[in-house]
Design an enzyme around this catalytic site. Structure first.
Site, PDB file in Angstrom:
ATOM      1  N   GLY A 541       0.600  -1.312   0.004  1.00  0.00           N
ATOM      2  CA  GLY A 541       0.074   0.262   0.091  1.00  0.00           C
ATOM      3  C   GLY A 541       0.709   1.308   0.151  1.00  0.00           C
ATOM      4  N   GLU A 542       0.112   2.358  -0.306  1.00  0.00           N
ATOM      5  CA  GLU A 542       0.898   3.777  -0.134  1.00  0.00           C
ATOM      6  C   GLU A 542       0.047   4.837   0.194  1.00  0.00           C
ATOM      7  OE1 GLU A 542       2.201   5.325  -4.014  1.00  0.00           O
ATOM      8  OE2 GLU A 542       0.715   4.083  -4.880  1.00  0.00           O
ATOM      9  N   GLN A 544       0.387   9.578   1.185  1.00  0.00           N
ATOM     10  CA  GLN A 544       1.096  10.842   1.064  1.00  0.00           C
ATOM     11  C   GLN A 544       2.508  10.609   1.402  1.00  0.00           C
ATOM     12  OE1 GLN A 544      -1.336  14.193   1.755  1.00  0.00           O
ATOM     13  NE2 GLN A 544       0.669  15.646   1.369  1.00  0.00           N
ATOM     14  N   PHE A 545       2.642  10.180   2.581  1.00  0.00           N
ATOM     15  CA  PHE A 545       4.004  10.292   3.301  1.00  0.00           C
ATOM     16  C   PHE A 545       4.962   8.993   3.250  1.00  0.00           C
ATOM     17  CE2 PHE A 545       1.178  13.053   5.585  1.00  0.00           C
ATOM     18  CZ  PHE A 545       1.902  14.374   5.328  1.00  0.00           C
ATOM     19  N   GLU A 547       5.464   4.398   2.072  1.00  0.00           N
ATOM     20  CA  GLU A 547       4.530   3.209   1.497  1.00  0.00           C
ATOM     21  C   GLU A 547       4.783   2.045   2.524  1.00  0.00           C
ATOM     22  OE1 GLU A 547       7.183   3.032  -2.116  1.00  0.00           O
ATOM     23  OE2 GLU A 547       5.838   4.396  -3.266  1.00  0.00           O
ATOM     24  N   ASP A 683     -10.370   0.521  12.804  1.00  0.00           N
ATOM     25  CA  ASP A 683     -10.758   0.046  11.639  1.00  0.00           C
ATOM     26  C   ASP A 683     -10.549  -1.439  11.873  1.00  0.00           C
ATOM     27  OD1 ASP A 683     -11.346  -0.396   8.928  1.00  0.00           O
ATOM     28  OD2 ASP A 683      -9.375   0.256   8.426  1.00  0.00           O
TER      29      ASP A 683
END
Length: 827
Positions: A541-542, A544-545, A547, A683
């Protein structure tokens, strides 16, 4: 005693009023700036909570980290006692997104000599805004006395900033513009040195203090025991030793804004004679009206008190002398003389420097000491203030009663609402939802975007609080039909939450501040791992800051402590997940990344993903965590079938009902551990549980960053990304996230497991219908839709799920109770 305390209370209230930026009392011509981007972002548009022009003051050029040339300046026309400041960015009805994350304040009393404000610890930088519309208020401690004030934006990288500001305080009627005195000295005690210097003095300090104001005018009265303070021993006092003054007195000169008619001077003195400290035995004051000092000084000798060690105000009658400056010689009564406050009363200056609230409570004044009586000239004003306060209290009581009646009316009305009247508000603030706030996070978009507009259901239950601007107000309560949506972290009911910004714009857990302080105060308990031993396998996943990568780590066994055992031979690589922070990440993201490492290094539970090692000696920063060879639970179960003839015919791999219960029990165990620390996951779902050998389960947090699960997250009109199908009704409607809302998500996760993850929760409902169904839970009129009982789910397990979805959070079970129940159900 009561009169003086009430007097101080009234003055404190007076000195926190807005001074006129938002109200318009400060004129446009009194607001200036170093530069402006355009005429529509000129200084006059820098008024708090105003949207005129382009919505704020913006400087002409981008603000650089080392450039403090840009400023917004306010002229108050006269000296003011300023206790509070407020800042805001440029919102402009949702068009603007510029704000100052940090700023400094400079001030001046005459317009020529500018002074940099600093707090009592010497820090100059003030934390500013985190979005373009919230108002952030900051107490100035110590307060400042000034006519001119400048707000100077500060950045840690090149960026565009805009500001709207307000000042809070009151007019400085004392008229004192500076005092000159010998520098405070150090007292040596057997245990530690006691510093009696004027640490907030804003003038020149060498051997003496000149042309400034400081602790003698900051409104803070020292304690009876001067060795105790909220900063360091002796902090609240300025003190001198008689051995340094052969003449036997300390000279302090006070300069005023103009010639005044003085009635009294009040000096707050320490009288701890057991430490050789006493109030002054005599004071001789000289007066200067024009250029010359009067020939005949005024002398006053208070009664020497060797019985009561309490600090006290000593009132000196100044006999209506006219002067623009006063020079006083304070004579020692013992080895030391300590002052914390000096105030003056004159013809136009009833208010004094106790306008700010004393941190130690009201001064300790003895009722039988006539020198401490409040001036008779103040009586009428005190009576007027008392009457005003009474009216205010009556109004507050009326408002409270009215709100209670109105709340009951709303509650009755809400119970009669029909289906078509309900639309649920989803103005949840955070740009990324899973664990943290990141207003710039792009996130993964939902496959089902909605353009519909939702109104909020007003929270009627007494157990719930309304977050500030969290959800849109009902029309009858709205100030504007275009109220901005906040990008802040949703409200937490249970504790103050520390927000960490992870590499994907989220973080593993929402953490109470106290818990984080306890955990993160230690050194990192993990070792540095050589980057060259990591082999990239897949990008999980990745954000903004950074990965999240799936990697193989060679020789990881050598870097692990003995309590952690790998079920892998030492010569074989270990499968790990690597969270990597981008090298160009901002300072806040880097600091949060290191904090997350400290927190993760302390989480030690067999059902929680463990932090194995770090790479922090060079960029990019990395944290290396466990990863299970069977991937996440959602994908694992979706590839399997229940035991039976169908599985035999299709030759599909199977998972027994016993193993399903075993995995669910492990999830409950891991959540029991997190809840014992008051951590909130926010989550919990099968996508965030990893599967190892022999059906071992470990809770993780990679789900949101993976495109594979973008359909599980609902995007709110281009803003927040929410896993609404797993969220409790109070999380969606009220923005409340607690262990109880995690319990709701656990019930949904259990439902997923017993359906072998073949179906998304509420698959028969659209996202909008899922949202509307939360309103039915809120109203509790028995019309809400529950997830159906899975085919292979016994009644006992479905009852567990229904307990997790109870409307009242207090009626939901704890994870300890759920864990025990699953152990008993498990065959």
């Amino acid at each position: 005693n009561f009169s003086l305390f009430f007097f101080l209370f009234v003055l404190f209230c007076v000195c926190r009023y807005p001074l006129g930026m938002s109200g318009g009392q400060i004129l446009d011509e009194d607001i200036s700036a170093s530069s402006q981007w355009s005429e529509s972002t000129a200084a006059r548009y820098g008024r708090l909570d105003f949207e005129e022009g382009d919505g704020a003051w913006c400087p002409e050029i981008t603000v650089e980290p080392d450039n403090l040339k840009e400023f917004l300046q306010i002229d108050l026309r006269s000296l003011h006692f300023i206790t509070l400041v407020g800042t805001q960015g440029r919102h402009a009805g949702g068009i603007g997104n510029e704000f100052a994350q940090m700023y400094k304040i400079k001030y001046s009393r005459d317009g020529s000599r500018w002074i940099s404000w600093k707090n009592r610890q010497g820090k100059q930088v003030i934390e500013g805004n985190r979005n373009a519309y919230d108002i952030v208020l900051k107490d100035l401690d110590p307060p400042i006395i000034a006519r001119f004030v400048r707000f100077m934006p500060v950045t840690d990288h090149s960026m565009n900033v805009c500001m709207r500001v307000e000042l809070y305080g009151c007019e400085w009627l004392d008229g004192l513009v500076s005092y000159n005195a010998p520098a405070g000295e150090q007292m040596n005690s057997p245990s530690y040195p006691i510093y009696l210097n004027d640490s907030v003095y804003d003038g020149a300090v060498i051997y003496s203090m000149t042309e400034g104001l400081g602790q003698l005018t900051d409104g803070v009265c020292g304690l009876d025991d001067f060795t105790h303070s909220h900063v360091w021993p002796g902090y609240d006092y300025v003190g001198w030793n008689n051995e340094s003054f052969p003449s036997g007195y300390v000279e302090i000169m006070f300069e005023f804004d103009r010639t005044r008619n003085f009635t009294t001077m009040k000096v707050h003195c320490n009288n701890m004679f057991s430490q050789h400290v006493k109030a002054f035995r005599q004071v001789v004051c000289y007066f200067r009206s024009d250029l010359d000092w009067e020939a005949s000084p005024l002398s006053f000798s208070p009664v020497v008190d060797e019985k009561n060690p309490s600090a006290r105000f000593v009132t000196v009658n100044l006999a209506n002398h006219m002067a623009s400056a006063i020079k006083c010689h304070f004579y020692f009564a013992d080895a030391w003389m300590l002052f914390s406050e000096i105030t003056f009363q004159s013809d136009t200056a009833m208010y004094n420097t106790t306008l700010a609230p004393p941190k130690t409570g009201p001064p300790n004044i003895q009722p039988d000491d006539p020198t401490h009586k409040v001036d008779d000239s103040n009586t009428r004003i005190l009576i007027g203030c008392l009457v005003a306060i009474i009216f205010i209290l009556v109004a507050i009581i009326v408002i409270i009663l009215w709100r209670q009646v109105w709340q009951k009316m709303l509650e009755k009305a809400s119970r009669r609402m029909l289906d078509d009247e309900l639309t649920a508000s989803l103005s949840i603030q955070s740009e990324t939802f899973t664990y943290n706030h990141n207003p710039n996070q792009s996130g993964t978009t939902s496959e089902q975007e909605s353009n519909s507009t939702y109104e909020r259901i007003f929270p009627l239950g007494p157990d719930y609080q309304e977050p500030s601007r969290l959800i849109c107000k009902l029309p009858e309560f709205a100030q504007s039909s275009e109220d901005p949506v906040q990008d802040g972290v949703p409200h937490y009911a249970e504790a103050d939450i520390v927000n960490l910004q992870g590499v994907t714009g989220s973080n593993t857990y929402a953490i109470p501040a106290v818990t984080m302080d306890l955990l993160s105060g230690k050194d990192v308990a993990v070792e540095e791992f050589p980057r060259k031993l990591l082999t990239f396998k897949e990008k999980l996943g990745e954000g903004q800051f950074g990965e999240v990568h799936l990697c193989e780590a060679e020789g990881m066994q050598e870097f692990m402590n003995k309590e952690f055992l790998f079920d892998i031979a030492e010569d074989l690589p270990v499968l790990v997940a690597v969270k990597m922070l981008r090298s160009d990440a901002n300072k806040n993201a880097r600091n949060d990344f290191l904090k997350e490492i400290k927190i993760m290094s302390r989480l030690k539970d067999p059902n929680i993903i463990r932090l194995l090692a770090v790479c922090i000696y060079s960029d990019p920063l990395c944290m290396i965590t466990e990863y299970m060879e069977n991937g996440d639970l959602n994908q694992f179960l979706s590839r399997h079938e229940p035991e039976g003839q169908l599985a035999q015919l299709s030759n599909a791999p199977t998972v027994s009902f016993n193993n399903l219960c075993y995995m669910a029990t492990q999830i409950a165990s891991g959540m029991k551990y997190l809840s014992s620390l008051n951590f909130v996951h926010r989550d919990l779902a099968t996508r965030n549980c990893l599967v190892g050998k022999k059906y071992t389960i470990k809770i993780a947090d990679f789900g949101m960053s993976r495109n594979l699960y973008s359909g599980d997250y609902y995007r709110i009109q281009g803003r927040a990304v929410l896993p609404i199908r797993w969220m409790s009704w109070e999380s969606i409607l009220l923005g409340k996230f607690t262990t109880a809302s995690d319990m709701w998500a656990f019930g949904v996760t259990l439902w997923e497991i017993l359906n072998y993850c073949k179906e998304q929760p509420y698959s028969q409902l659209t996202d909008e219908q899922v949202i509307e169904n939360t309103g039915e839970f809120f109203r509790d009129q028995k019309r809400q839709i529950y997830l159906p009982q899975p085919v292979l789910c016994p009644d006992s397990l479905y009852k567990v799920m229904l307990c997790c979805w109870r409307r009242n959070t207090k009626e939901r079970p704890s994870f300890q109770e759920i864990h025990q129940a699953l152990l008993e159900i498990q065959p």
